[in-house]
Design a protein around this motif. Structure first.
Motif, PDB file in Angstrom:
ATOM      1  N   LEU A  32       0.707  -1.218   0.040  1.00 29.25           N
ATOM      2  CA  LEU A  32      -0.122  -0.087   0.141  1.00 29.25           C
ATOM      3  C   LEU A  32       0.906   1.016  -0.164  1.00 29.25           C
ATOM      4  CD1 LEU A  32      -2.993  -0.489   2.589  1.00 29.25           C
ATOM      5  CD2 LEU A  32      -2.973   0.173  -0.050  1.00 29.25           C
ATOM      6  N   GLN A  33       1.823   1.289   0.790  1.00 26.75           N
ATOM      7  CA  GLN A  33       2.795   2.519   1.075  1.00 26.75           C
ATOM      8  C   GLN A  33       4.076   1.872   1.565  1.00 26.75           C
ATOM      9  OE1 GLN A  33       3.417   5.424   0.016  1.00 26.75           O
ATOM     10  NE2 GLN A  33       1.326   6.101   0.518  1.00 26.75           N
ATOM     11  N   ALA A  34       4.933   1.566   0.499  1.00 22.98           N
ATOM     12  CA  ALA A  34       6.357   1.104   0.715  1.00 22.98           C
ATOM     13  C   ALA A  34       7.196   2.484   1.436  1.00 22.98           C
ATOM     14  CB  ALA A  34       7.058   0.550  -0.513  1.00 22.98           C
ATOM     15  N   SER A  35       6.803   3.386   1.146  1.00 25.46           N
ATOM     16  CA  SER A  35       7.689   4.464   1.942  1.00 25.46           C
ATOM     17  C   SER A  35       7.619   4.560   3.266  1.00 25.46           C
ATOM     18  CB  SER A  35       7.652   6.046   1.249  1.00 25.46           C
ATOM     19  OG  SER A  35       6.277   6.195   1.379  1.00 25.46           O
ATOM     20  N   GLU A  36       6.475   4.211   3.627  1.00 29.61           N
ATOM     21  CA  GLU A  36       5.954   4.169   5.215  1.00 29.61           C
ATOM     22  C   GLU A  36       6.171   3.186   6.123  1.00 29.61           C
ATOM     23  OE1 GLU A  36       2.534   6.492   5.605  1.00 29.61           O
ATOM     24  OE2 GLU A  36       2.763   8.209   4.542  1.00 29.61           O
ATOM     25  N   TYR A  37       6.029   1.802   5.329  1.00 21.64           N
ATOM     26  CA  TYR A  37       5.919   0.679   6.063  1.00 21.64           C
ATOM     27  C   TYR A  37       6.714  -0.610   5.018  1.00 21.64           C
ATOM     28  CZ  TYR A  37       1.711   2.873   7.628  1.00 21.64           C
ATOM     29  OH  TYR A  37       0.880   3.816   8.164  1.00 21.64           O
ATOM     30  N   GLY A  38       7.548  -0.974   5.836  1.00 22.83           N
ATOM     31  CA  GLY A  38       8.762  -1.804   5.176  1.00 22.83           C
ATOM     32  C   GLY A  38       8.420  -3.169   5.571  1.00 22.83           C
ATOM     33  N   PHE A  39       9.307  -4.322   5.329  1.00 20.34           N
ATOM     34  CA  PHE A  39       9.025  -5.571   5.377  1.00 20.34           C
ATOM     35  C   PHE A  39       9.409  -5.803   6.972  1.00 20.34           C
ATOM     36  CE2 PHE A  39      11.181  -9.863   5.922  1.00 20.34           C
ATOM     37  CZ  PHE A  39      10.122 -10.908   5.516  1.00 20.34           C
ATOM     38  N   TYR A  40      10.494  -5.139   7.426  1.00 24.97           N
ATOM     39  CA  TYR A  40      11.003  -5.761   8.571  1.00 24.97           C
ATOM     40  C   TYR A  40      10.123  -5.287   9.942  1.00 24.97           C
ATOM     41  CZ  TYR A  40      14.842  -8.075   6.956  1.00 24.97           C
ATOM     42  OH  TYR A  40      15.936  -8.815   6.234  1.00 24.97           O
ATOM     43  N   ALA A  41       9.622  -4.101   9.874  1.00 23.45           N
ATOM     44  CA  ALA A  41       8.878  -3.380  10.825  1.00 23.45           C
ATOM     45  C   ALA A  41       9.116  -3.520  12.084  1.00 23.45           C
ATOM     46  CB  ALA A  41       7.521  -3.824  10.644  1.00 23.45           C
ATOM     47  N   ASN A  42      10.481  -3.745  12.418  1.00 21.94           N
ATOM     48  CA  ASN A  42      11.077  -3.710  13.894  1.00 21.94           C
ATOM     49  C   ASN A  42      10.658  -2.358  14.799  1.00 21.94           C
ATOM     50  OD1 ASN A  42      12.258  -6.538  13.746  1.00 21.94           O
ATOM     51  ND2 ASN A  42      13.971  -5.443  12.691  1.00 21.94           N
ATOM     52  N   VAL A  43      10.333  -2.700  15.740  1.00 22.83           N
ATOM     53  CA  VAL A  43      10.025  -1.442  16.752  1.00 22.83           C
ATOM     54  C   VAL A  43      11.380  -0.659  16.984  1.00 22.83           C
ATOM     55  CG1 VAL A  43       9.166  -0.456  19.010  1.00 22.83           C
ATOM     56  CG2 VAL A  43       7.965  -2.526  17.842  1.00 22.83           C
ATOM     57  N   ASN A  44      11.542   0.570  16.681  1.00 17.46           N
ATOM     58  CA  ASN A  44      12.663   1.181  16.681  1.00 17.46           C
ATOM     59  C   ASN A  44      12.353   2.811  16.977  1.00 17.46           C
ATOM     60  OD1 ASN A  44      15.360   2.522  16.428  1.00 17.46           O
ATOM     61  ND2 ASN A  44      15.743   1.223  14.490  1.00 17.46           N
ATOM     62  N   PRO A  45      12.737   3.242  18.263  1.00 12.76           N
ATOM     63  CA  PRO A  45      12.387   4.478  18.653  1.00 12.76           C
ATOM     64  C   PRO A  45      13.122   5.703  17.870  1.00 12.76           C
ATOM     65  CG  PRO A  45      13.414   3.348  20.180  1.00 12.76           C
ATOM     66  CD  PRO A  45      13.196   2.252  19.446  1.00 12.76           C
ATOM     67  N   GLN A  46      14.391   5.190  17.330  1.00 12.06           N
ATOM     68  CA  GLN A  46      15.054   6.013  16.555  1.00 12.06           C
ATOM     69  C   GLN A  46      14.800   6.356  15.142  1.00 12.06           C
ATOM     70  OE1 GLN A  46      19.109   4.072  17.506  1.00 12.06           O
ATOM     71  NE2 GLN A  46      18.187   4.045  19.412  1.00 12.06           N
ATOM     72  N   VAL A  47      14.029   5.497  14.557  1.00 10.76           N
ATOM     73  CA  VAL A  47      13.409   5.533  13.276  1.00 10.76           C
ATOM     74  C   VAL A  47      12.127   6.146  12.977  1.00 10.76           C
ATOM     75  CG1 VAL A  47      13.303   4.232  10.930  1.00 10.76           C
ATOM     76  CG2 VAL A  47      15.272   3.844  12.296  1.00 10.76           C
ATOM     77  N   ASP A  48      11.611   7.030  12.770  1.00 11.38           N
ATOM     78  CA  ASP A  48      10.574   7.662  12.787  1.00 11.38           C
ATOM     79  C   ASP A  48       9.722   7.162  11.525  1.00 11.38           C
ATOM     80  OD1 ASP A  48      10.756   8.902  15.081  1.00 11.38           O
ATOM     81  OD2 ASP A  48      11.338  10.844  14.138  1.00 11.38           O
ATOM     82  N   HIS A  49       8.393   7.055  11.552  1.00  9.84           N
ATOM     83  CA  HIS A  49       7.500   6.975  10.502  1.00  9.84           C
ATOM     84  C   HIS A  49       7.651   8.328   9.812  1.00  9.84           C
ATOM     85  CE1 HIS A  49       3.702   7.029   8.456  1.00  9.84           C
ATOM     86  NE2 HIS A  49       3.644   5.646   8.560  1.00  9.84           N
ATOM     87  N   PRO A  50       7.508   8.447   8.435  1.00  7.98           N
ATOM     88  CA  PRO A  50       7.573   9.624   7.737  1.00  7.98           C
ATOM     89  C   PRO A  50       6.857  10.796   8.357  1.00  7.98           C
ATOM     90  CG  PRO A  50       7.566   7.859   6.279  1.00  7.98           C
ATOM     91  CD  PRO A  50       7.328   7.469   7.465  1.00  7.98           C
ATOM     92  N   ARG A  51       5.500  10.313   8.820  1.00 10.96           N
ATOM     93  CA  ARG A  51       4.497  11.157   9.308  1.00 10.96           C
ATOM     94  C   ARG A  51       4.189  11.446  10.881  1.00 10.96           C
ATOM     95  NH1 ARG A  51      -0.537   9.455   7.617  1.00 10.96           N
ATOM     96  NH2 ARG A  51       0.338   7.334   6.604  1.00 10.96           N
ATOM     97  N   TRP A  52       5.075  10.641  11.412  1.00  9.21           N
ATOM     98  CA  TRP A  52       5.089  10.848  12.889  1.00  9.21           C
ATOM     99  C   TRP A  52       6.338  10.239  13.547  1.00  9.21           C
ATOM    100  CZ3 TRP A  52       1.207   7.998  10.553  1.00  9.21           C
ATOM    101  CH2 TRP A  52       1.211   6.557  10.842  1.00  9.21           C
ATOM    102  N   SER A  53       6.523  10.538  14.882  1.00 12.39           N
ATOM    103  CA  SER A  53       7.737   9.849  15.916  1.00 12.39           C
ATOM    104  C   SER A  53       7.226   8.897  16.384  1.00 12.39           C
ATOM    105  CB  SER A  53       7.867  10.843  16.851  1.00 12.39           C
ATOM    106  OG  SER A  53       8.916  10.410  17.708  1.00 12.39           O
ATOM    107  N   GLN A  54       8.487   7.921  16.398  1.00 11.99           N
ATOM    108  CA  GLN A  54       8.200   6.522  16.967  1.00 11.99           C
ATOM    109  C   GLN A  54       8.932   6.664  18.253  1.00 11.99           C
ATOM    110  OE1 GLN A  54       5.962   4.973  15.651  1.00 11.99           O
ATOM    111  NE2 GLN A  54       5.924   4.187  13.958  1.00 11.99           N
ATOM    112  N   ALA A  55       9.453   7.815  18.736  1.00  6.04           N
ATOM    113  CA  ALA A  55      10.096   7.817  19.890  1.00  6.04           C
ATOM    114  C   ALA A  55       9.431   7.462  21.014  1.00  6.04           C
ATOM    115  CB  ALA A  55      10.870   9.168  20.023  1.00  6.04           C
ATOM    116  N   SER A  56       8.162   7.799  21.174  1.00  7.72           N
ATOM    117  CA  SER A  56       7.199   7.477  22.473  1.00  7.72           C
ATOM    118  C   SER A  56       6.028   6.850  21.895  1.00  7.72           C
ATOM    119  CB  SER A  56       7.188   8.693  23.354  1.00  7.72           C
ATOM    120  OG  SER A  56       6.106   9.465  22.438  1.00  7.72           O
TER     121      SER A  56
END
Ligand SMILES: Nc1nc2c(c(=O)[nH]1)N[C@H]1C(S)=C(S)[C@@H](COP(=O)(O)O)O[C@H]1N2
Ligand SMILES: [Mo]
Length: 301
Positions: A239-263
């Motif tokens: 659907l959206q390869a630039s936002e969702y990859g194959f690995y999708a490991n939780v990682n607070p240092q790699v943000d989603h292009p539209r929001w932070s994943q830090a918290s």
């Protein structure tokens, strides 16, 4: 089927596990210049594995086959018939075939696993799953040497899954794992929650749970498992390869292009759900980091 994961958490282990996390967070805080050593971090550690109540877990869901609202799965998933149920296991296996759910359950060892659950949308819960290790199911079918990946498919049945009448997703929902991720002892097929049969809205009768990855990897109501030598294209990546990859490991240092994943927002506090720091690999770093040694986690998001 004989092996048991020594770090398995049960409800009796909640206190020791909390101490363990507390220690690790404090160490991480020291390394990061004390940023994490605050009231927030210690409150998080103490609460980390206090499971959410049944109501949170079964009424706030993502299961787009029943609609896109968080309440849609609870409202509409009762239409799904889960008996009889079989899972086709095919591809690079010695014993391909249609495995009846009851025959699978007769062979598997079900245990309780209390896991953190972190959605890519930055909310989280703690869920007491009942299930068995995916590795045991794969062994039942006999994985062949050339297999490198596992591809999963959800049921396609628009007559019972009203969301499938809309074509914005190319149904069925598909997910994939690398074989070593699939065989990791933390990776389970869940068949229950809180000791009860898993509700339809949570993916009855069996769904994947990969606790160090974003929730969308945990594909529900599985009808097909294919062993393959090609990396599967999962639904969200398609659907959206630039936002969702194959690995999708939780990682607070790699943000989603539209929001932070830090918290993340812990579900359960109503409007005032506390935001807490997101942990690397969702808190399972010691168990799984070695799977990704030498990989660029920013490129392989
Ligand atoms: N088939 C299917 N599986 C799915 C989804 C979905 O829409 N369809 N949503 C995923 C997402 S985004 C999340 S966060 C989790 C939610 O699981 P839960 O509702 O049991 O908490 O299921 C995942 N598995
Ligand atoms: Mo999600």
């Amino acid at each position: 089927m004989a092996h048991r994961w020594t770090n398995t958490l049960t409800r009796d282990d909640v206190t020791p596990e909390a101490h363990f996390i507390n220690r690790r967070q404090l160490m991480a805080g020291v390394a990061a210049g004390a940023a994490l050593v605050g009231a927030g971090a210690s409150a998080r550690a103490g609460e980390a594995l206090e499971p959410n109540p049944w109501e949170d877990i079964t009424q706030y869901n993502n299961f787009y086959e029943f609609g896109t609202g968080k309440g849609d799965p609870a409202a509409y998933a009762s239409a799904l018939t889960t008996e009889p149920w079989s899972v086709k296991i095919d591809g690079l296996v010695d014993r391909p075939g249609d495995y009846d759910f009851k025959d699978i359950m007769a062979e598997m060892t079900v245990e309780e696993r209390i896991y953190r659950f972190r959605c890519v949308e930055a909310w989280s819960m703690v869920i007491p799953w009942n299930g068995f290790e995916l590795a045991d199911l794969l062994a039942m079918a006999g994985v062949q040497g050339q297999a490198k990946y596992v591809r999963f498919e959800t049921l396609y049945r628009p007559s019972e899954m009203r969301g499938q009448k809309s074509g914005w997703i190319d149904w069925p929902y598909v997910e994939g794992l690398r074989l070593d991720e699939a065989q990791h002892p933390l990776t389970i097929m869940a068949t229950g929650i809180y000791g009860k049969t898993i509700p339809n809205q949570n993916g009855a009768p069996l769904r994947l749970v990969v606790p160090w990855k974003y929730g969308f990897k945990s594909i529900k109501s599985i009808v097909r498992i294919t062993l393959t030598d090609e990396q599967p294209v999962n639904t969200w990546q398609a659907l959206q390869a630039s936002e969702y990859g194959f690995y999708a490991n939780v990682n607070p240092q790699v943000d989603h292009p539209r929001w932070s994943q830090a918290s993340e927002r812990k579900i359960g506090g109503g409007l005032f759900s506390p935001r807490v720091p997101t942990l690397m690999f969702n808190g399972y770093e010691e168990e799984v980091a070695s799977l990704y040694e030498g990989m660029d986690l920013r490129a392989n998001y």
